[in-house]
Design an enzyme around this catalytic site. Sequence first.
Site, short mmCIF file in Angstrom:
data_model
loop_
_atom_site.label_atom_id
_atom_site.label_comp_id
_atom_site.label_asym_id
_atom_site.label_seq_id
_atom_site.Cartn_x
_atom_site.Cartn_y
_atom_site.Cartn_z
CG ASP A 309 25.51 12.38 3.81
OD1 ASP A 309 25.75 12.77 2.64
OD2 ASP A 309 24.90 11.33 4.07
NE ARG A 311 25.12 10.49 0.89
CZ ARG A 311 24.90 9.25 1.33
NH1 ARG A 311 24.82 8.26 0.45
NH2 ARG A 311 24.78 9.02 2.61
#
Length: 377
Positions: A309, A311
């Site tokens: 991930d 983000r």
Amino acid sequence: MSQPDATGSQERLSGTVPRSVIAVDRAIGDLRRGQLVVLLGTSACAVARSTEFLGEGEFAAMTRVPGGALRIVITGPRARALGVDTDREVVVFRLSPEIAPITVQALANPESGVPAPELHRTLEADDLAVGSVQLAKHANLTPAAVLKPLGLPPDAARAWAVERDLLAVHVQELQRYGAEGDFNLRRVSSAHVPLEAAQDTRIIAFRPVSGGTEQIAIVVGEPTPDSPVLVRLHSQCFTGDLLGSLRCDCGDQLRGALSAIAEAGSGVLVYLAQEGRGIGLVNKLRAYTLQDDGHDTYAANSVLGFDDDERHYRVAAEILRQLGVTRVRLLTNNPEKIAALTRFGIRVVERVRHRFEPTPHNREYLEAKIRTGAHLP
């Protein structure tokens, strides 16, 4: 809900952008256009090019640059996908001048169409190698680069770049970019936009003073800071949100969150420009192809060279602060969102479950999020 202070701080509203942010933004643009970028380190320098733009002519031009041996930089996840036993963040391999550019691309991108060569001896990954991958990720390109050491000190390398109309950026500027680039926001526009799920809705646009991508807050009703506000952090998904893709549950989560907020009477949905868990739309489509070959959503990202991930949620916390929201009831199944908001000063008083019935198309995707992504059931 409180409105942003129109007077604001000098840092936030002056429009003054740190030079490091400007330099990195320009380097991102040059890299995405397939141009060379000169990377300046503490004691060494190199020219870098994205592997996505490495044709015969581009590769030959790099071999003619005076300096050290050509090398390719890939991430640790990509190296492990190629069978390299490593725990490093980035891995560097020396390239022979006779190697074919398509073979170099195969090292970086599983979609190249040719098998990657066997890799054995690695080189030391210096700050230039790390910086080249950071730059590629910021550009939403394949997280890899070809480097050619220049053999010049930084001042001489900068002059060399100017003579050839190339942009030079220091690796320290790349390291600071995350802290200075997208998190210094100002509100630039607001409009009443009735939605099917929530007619009393305002859409508020925030723009980074760096000039980066706008971020959006969808405010339903009139949330008040006197009590915790129902909030959803939603990363944009072109295929799911707009096209109704059945490969994910993003569209269900977006529309379900707006309905839940409307039913609660008020709340905020922060719509974040972080397509594909932060890897961008093009790389997400590449990951879909790998998923069709049997990889789950996380393994596909690793094969491409990304972390599970990519983000971040600091920008979401900043938007909430500017809206006067410091305590939230968070619609999420992702514990990292709870932890991130807490780190950035937003108190999560309750986690509100946000799950929808799986379909035959997204069942494995949802199971992988629980199995590998530690999502809450």
